[in-house]
Design a protein around this motif. Sequence first.
Motif, PDB file in Angstrom:
ATOM      1  N   ASN A   1       0.851  -1.184   0.000  1.00 30.35           N
ATOM      2  CA  ASN A   1       0.000   0.000   0.000  1.00 30.35           C
ATOM      3  C   ASN A   1       0.890   1.239   0.000  1.00 30.35           C
ATOM      4  O   ASN A   1       1.647   1.460   0.947  1.00 30.35           O
ATOM      5  CB  ASN A   1      -0.910   0.023   1.236  1.00 30.35           C
ATOM      6  CG  ASN A   1      -1.954  -1.074   1.176  1.00 30.35           C
ATOM      7  OD1 ASN A   1      -2.345  -1.508   0.095  1.00 30.35           O
ATOM      8  ND2 ASN A   1      -2.408  -1.530   2.342  1.00 30.35           N
ATOM      9  N   VAL A   2       0.820   1.988  -1.071  1.00 30.52           N
ATOM     10  CA  VAL A   2       1.660   3.182  -1.188  1.00 30.52           C
ATOM     11  C   VAL A   2       1.070   4.295  -0.329  1.00 30.52           C
ATOM     12  O   VAL A   2      -0.098   4.660  -0.462  1.00 30.52           O
ATOM     13  CB  VAL A   2       1.767   3.643  -2.658  1.00 30.52           C
ATOM     14  CG1 VAL A   2       2.574   4.934  -2.752  1.00 30.52           C
ATOM     15  CG2 VAL A   2       2.392   2.561  -3.516  1.00 30.52           C
ATOM     16  N   LYS A   3       1.898   4.849   0.553  1.00 33.25           N
ATOM     17  CA  LYS A   3       1.479   5.947   1.420  1.00 33.25           C
ATOM     18  C   LYS A   3       1.879   7.309   0.845  1.00 33.25           C
ATOM     19  O   LYS A   3       1.153   8.278   0.950  1.00 33.25           O
ATOM     20  CB  LYS A   3       2.106   5.763   2.806  1.00 33.25           C
ATOM     21  CG  LYS A   3       1.712   4.469   3.507  1.00 33.25           C
ATOM     22  CD  LYS A   3       0.220   4.414   3.764  1.00 33.25           C
ATOM     23  CE  LYS A   3      -0.172   3.161   4.535  1.00 33.25           C
ATOM     24  NZ  LYS A   3      -1.635   3.076   4.759  1.00 33.25           N
ATOM     25  N   HIS A   4       3.097   7.331   0.269  1.00 37.44           N
ATOM     26  CA  HIS A   4       3.587   8.588  -0.317  1.00 37.44           C
ATOM     27  C   HIS A   4       4.568   8.242  -1.431  1.00 37.44           C
ATOM     28  O   HIS A   4       5.578   7.593  -1.193  1.00 37.44           O
ATOM     29  CB  HIS A   4       4.268   9.435   0.762  1.00 37.44           C
ATOM     30  CG  HIS A   4       4.752  10.765   0.260  1.00 37.44           C
ATOM     31  ND1 HIS A   4       3.912  11.685  -0.313  1.00 37.44           N
ATOM     32  CD2 HIS A   4       5.990  11.315   0.228  1.00 37.44           C
ATOM     33  CE1 HIS A   4       4.616  12.757  -0.666  1.00 37.44           C
ATOM     34  NE2 HIS A   4       5.876  12.547  -0.345  1.00 37.44           N
ATOM     35  N   LYS A   5       4.273   8.695  -2.663  1.00 35.19           N
ATOM     36  CA  LYS A   5       5.112   8.301  -3.798  1.00 35.19           C
ATOM     37  C   LYS A   5       6.510   8.918  -3.727  1.00 35.19           C
ATOM     38  O   LYS A   5       7.472   8.330  -4.208  1.00 35.19           O
ATOM     39  CB  LYS A   5       4.441   8.691  -5.114  1.00 35.19           C
ATOM     40  CG  LYS A   5       3.212   7.866  -5.425  1.00 35.19           C
ATOM     41  CD  LYS A   5       2.719   8.097  -6.831  1.00 35.19           C
ATOM     42  CE  LYS A   5       3.611   7.425  -7.842  1.00 35.19           C
ATOM     43  NZ  LYS A   5       3.069   7.492  -9.215  1.00 35.19           N
ATOM     44  N   GLY A   6       6.618  10.100  -3.144  1.00 37.52           N
ATOM     45  CA  GLY A   6       7.921  10.723  -2.997  1.00 37.52           C
ATOM     46  C   GLY A   6       8.663  10.824  -4.320  1.00 37.52           C
ATOM     47  O   GLY A   6       8.101  11.212  -5.349  1.00 37.52           O
ATOM     48  N   TRP A   7       9.942  10.423  -4.320  1.00 33.79           N
ATOM     49  CA  TRP A   7      10.782  10.559  -5.511  1.00 33.79           C
ATOM     50  C   TRP A   7      10.297   9.720  -6.689  1.00 33.79           C
ATOM     51  O   TRP A   7      10.619  10.024  -7.848  1.00 33.79           O
ATOM     52  CB  TRP A   7      12.233  10.190  -5.188  1.00 33.79           C
ATOM     53  CG  TRP A   7      12.435   8.773  -4.718  1.00 33.79           C
ATOM     54  CD1 TRP A   7      12.426   8.320  -3.443  1.00 33.79           C
ATOM     55  CD2 TRP A   7      12.672   7.628  -5.548  1.00 33.79           C
ATOM     56  NE1 TRP A   7      12.639   6.967  -3.403  1.00 33.79           N
ATOM     57  CE2 TRP A   7      12.796   6.512  -4.690  1.00 33.79           C
ATOM     58  CE3 TRP A   7      12.796   7.432  -6.917  1.00 33.79           C
ATOM     59  CZ2 TRP A   7      13.036   5.229  -5.155  1.00 33.79           C
ATOM     60  CZ3 TRP A   7      13.027   6.152  -7.401  1.00 33.79           C
ATOM     61  CH2 TRP A   7      13.146   5.073  -6.516  1.00 33.79           C
ATOM     62  N   LYS A   8       9.496   8.694  -6.432  1.00 38.98           N
ATOM     63  CA  LYS A   8       9.047   7.844  -7.533  1.00 38.98           C
ATOM     64  C   LYS A   8       8.085   8.566  -8.472  1.00 38.98           C
ATOM     65  O   LYS A   8       7.878   8.135  -9.612  1.00 38.98           O
ATOM     66  CB  LYS A   8       8.395   6.575  -6.989  1.00 38.98           C
ATOM     67  CG  LYS A   8       9.400   5.572  -6.470  1.00 38.98           C
ATOM     68  CD  LYS A   8       8.846   4.175  -6.483  1.00 38.98           C
ATOM     69  CE  LYS A   8       9.927   3.183  -6.100  1.00 38.98           C
ATOM     70  NZ  LYS A   8       9.468   1.799  -6.204  1.00 38.98           N
ATOM     71  N   SER A   9       7.497   9.662  -7.993  1.00 37.39           N
ATOM     72  CA  SER A   9       6.609  10.436  -8.871  1.00 37.39           C
ATOM     73  C   SER A   9       7.377  11.011 -10.057  1.00 37.39           C
ATOM     74  O   SER A   9       6.808  11.306 -11.108  1.00 37.39           O
ATOM     75  CB  SER A   9       5.941  11.569  -8.083  1.00 37.39           C
ATOM     76  OG  SER A   9       6.930  12.437  -7.541  1.00 37.39           O
ATOM     77  N   ILE A  10       8.685  11.168  -9.909  1.00 36.18           N
ATOM     78  CA  ILE A  10       9.527  11.703 -10.989  1.00 36.18           C
ATOM     79  C   ILE A  10       9.732  10.659 -12.078  1.00 36.18           C
ATOM     80  O   ILE A  10      10.006  10.995 -13.230  1.00 36.18           O
ATOM     81  CB  ILE A  10      10.882  12.172 -10.409  1.00 36.18           C
ATOM     82  CG1 ILE A  10      10.641  13.324  -9.439  1.00 36.18           C
ATOM     83  CG2 ILE A  10      11.867  12.576 -11.497  1.00 36.18           C
ATOM     84  CD1 ILE A  10      11.821  13.662  -8.569  1.00 36.18           C
ATOM     85  N   TYR A  11       9.570   9.384 -11.728  1.00 34.99           N
ATOM     86  CA  TYR A  11       9.805   8.303 -12.690  1.00 34.99           C
ATOM     87  C   TYR A  11       8.515   7.644 -13.141  1.00 34.99           C
ATOM     88  O   TYR A  11       8.548   6.503 -13.608  1.00 34.99           O
ATOM     89  CB  TYR A  11      10.717   7.240 -12.064  1.00 34.99           C
ATOM     90  CG  TYR A  11      12.159   7.669 -11.956  1.00 34.99           C
ATOM     91  CD1 TYR A  11      13.033   7.493 -13.008  1.00 34.99           C
ATOM     92  CD2 TYR A  11      12.641   8.240 -10.780  1.00 34.99           C
ATOM     93  CE1 TYR A  11      14.362   7.874 -12.914  1.00 34.99           C
ATOM     94  CE2 TYR A  11      13.966   8.629 -10.671  1.00 34.99           C
ATOM     95  CZ  TYR A  11      14.819   8.437 -11.747  1.00 34.99           C
ATOM     96  OH  TYR A  11      16.131   8.816 -11.640  1.00 34.99           O
TER      97      TYR A  11
END
Length: 760
Positions: free
Chosen positions: A448-458
């Motif tokens: 369960n993803v809580k916060h995408k963080g840096w992955k939102s860039i990819y």
Amino acid sequence: MLYKHNNTLAYESERNIFMGKILVLAEKPSVGKELARVLNCNNNGNGYFEGSKYIVTWALGHLVTLASPDTYDKKYKSWRMEDLPMIPQKMQLVIIKKTSKQFNVVKKLMTRNDIKELVLATDAGREGELVGRWIIEKAKFRKPIKRLWISSQTDKAIKEGFKNLKPGIEYENLYKSAVCRAEADWLVGLNVTRALTCKYNTQLSAGRVQTPTLAMIIQREDAINNFIPRDYYIITGNAKCANANSYTLQWQHSDSGKNRIFNNEEAKKIVSKVDNQNGKIIEVKKAYKKKSSPLLYDLTELQRDANKKFGYSAKQTLSIMQRLYENHKILTYPRTDSRYITTDIVPTLSDRLKKISIYPYSKFTSNLLKSSIKGNKNFVDNSKVSDHHAIIPTEQKVNISLLSIEEKNIYDLVIRRFLSVLYPPYEYEQITVKASINGETFIAKGKNVKHKGWKSIYDKDELLVELDNNNYNNEDTISDQFLPDISKDDKIKLTGVKTIKRQTKPPARFTEGTLLSAMENPQKYIHINDKQLEKTIGKAGGIGTVATRADIIEKLFNSYYIEKKGKEIIPTSKGKQLISLVPSDLKSPLLTAEWEQQLYSISKGKLNSTKFINDMKKYASKLVLDVTNNTKSYRHDNLTREKCPNCGKYLLEVNTKKGKMLICQDRECGYRKNIAKVTNARCPQCHKKLALVGKGEGQIFVCSTCGYREKLSSFNKRKKAEGSKLSKREVTKYIRQQKKENKEPINSALADALANLKIK
């Protein structure tokens, strides 16, 4: 005489004339011109620019190199085993003939009476130091030397660099290590190459980096050829419960945790035992996790990802990076082995973000610029930066429209990685469910993803798969899935239970990307029984350096020791035979790793350079003796029935990186002829690259994958009908450009020393 501060140009000009001028030596014309512009050197001379205070000139890569063997003794003009080893008492420098005109320009400037000091502005690294110092030594320049050491080519970086010039003496040990590297490669490379060539009457070459690299490729090929596949089985089923959607469970051995079953009968028994049976959830683990972004790029990591995503060769990526660094000035120094930045770079991060605030990065930069930018230990660490920090954007404004497709691709990789380290961690809840059905254990995983963080860039980037999962190539890995709300002791029924038959797979062949990984960490790819040796190789940073690995791979292709099949690298018969003929310790990555470690110690003043060279002389002598005593033979197995038009001997057919070629087996002759050239034209059936075969109007496109054939004239008509602008003239132009690229020399001292060898 003391001068009071005065900002008038006339006063400064008069003062500079009185005090003398500063000569600046760059490594390449393109860099020299930029330095001249920033330093206001507007008078264009022959091979230099001159201003009121500075004179800027340049090398063309190496202008000076180590002398060839026949400089020391005329007998070395002939290659004879009895004349080996060649061990000069003192190595000599010579001017490279093809660039001697520019050397004379530089030397003349160095001898001018108005030159008071020199600023060495060659590339800030070991090889750059060698380029400049050899010129200085050969020209017998004896005036003060200062060093420009910068990591980007922006106007700001150049101005700051000239304000903070370092005394040349601080880089004396770096120069010594560079000389030791060059002389050791000469002593070992030329002696072993000449010994092998004389012994087996064919052009064979060996070296401290290329030979262990080739050995790794052949060891991998042997492992593939000797691999015996085994059938195994995976068992899966659907878990159904009263108040939730079904999900997939996979069988797991209750003791070992493994999910492979190598006995089909055993697998069938488990299936019959659990199919349509009731069970319960015996364990639900929920772990909250944070995952930081991958580290910033060094050159090797960038080359690896560029090969994986775009299919670029290591040399191609380095060439693109050089343009982004030197010409466009939007990325920092490429030849770095560090993946961190230093604390003094942190205050510049906001400015760098502002300069890249363009589509498609502006949505990410705007978020970051809303608050102050701070560094953290994930990407800021002074202790992990040697000569240069990681590759990051400069403080130069970007004009994307000026970049080629290839430049945009590499730039995008670097910018997204730079943004990702500034973004928050990726946060998620890892859920692992374990069930018991009739005494057998089954598991499922969810996230369960809580916060995408840096992955939102990819987002939607295939590279994210690898960044997310180190086991992305393992088919047996239990994939994450959406899991309903599950609690311990929940009752379930397992339905649709089945076995999935699979086979064990051999290790994958190297691509250029994975070969770079193996060169960087060879201890992970070869069998080393000694833990201490593993540690030594790891500490030394592998074999080769970030600056040389691309050229080493190219040299293996150009020497016909390896060839490509798609993206895969395959050793040739010539390569395999070479490895069977060279002395055993020259094949080990330990040797070159130890050398690099010693060279590093020399650069830090911790090891005596004279002792290192004396050891290399003894080692070169030992290698020649090893070759002499070898009782094995060499056999050409790629002979054709076509004879050489020059000497009449049968030609050899070789696969180059760009196609097929016929070459003469006689190393003294050197005749070669292209017979098929790989182009960018795509097969209409399987979409693989087509090879262009033949000459003139008889040229034919051939697909080596599916066998498709098409005349060049028909190809052009088809493309014209499809609305393409591609013409025969453009195809011819492309082929001409490929030929030019194939002839480009490797810019290194050893390459210059070997320049007159006719490698086949």
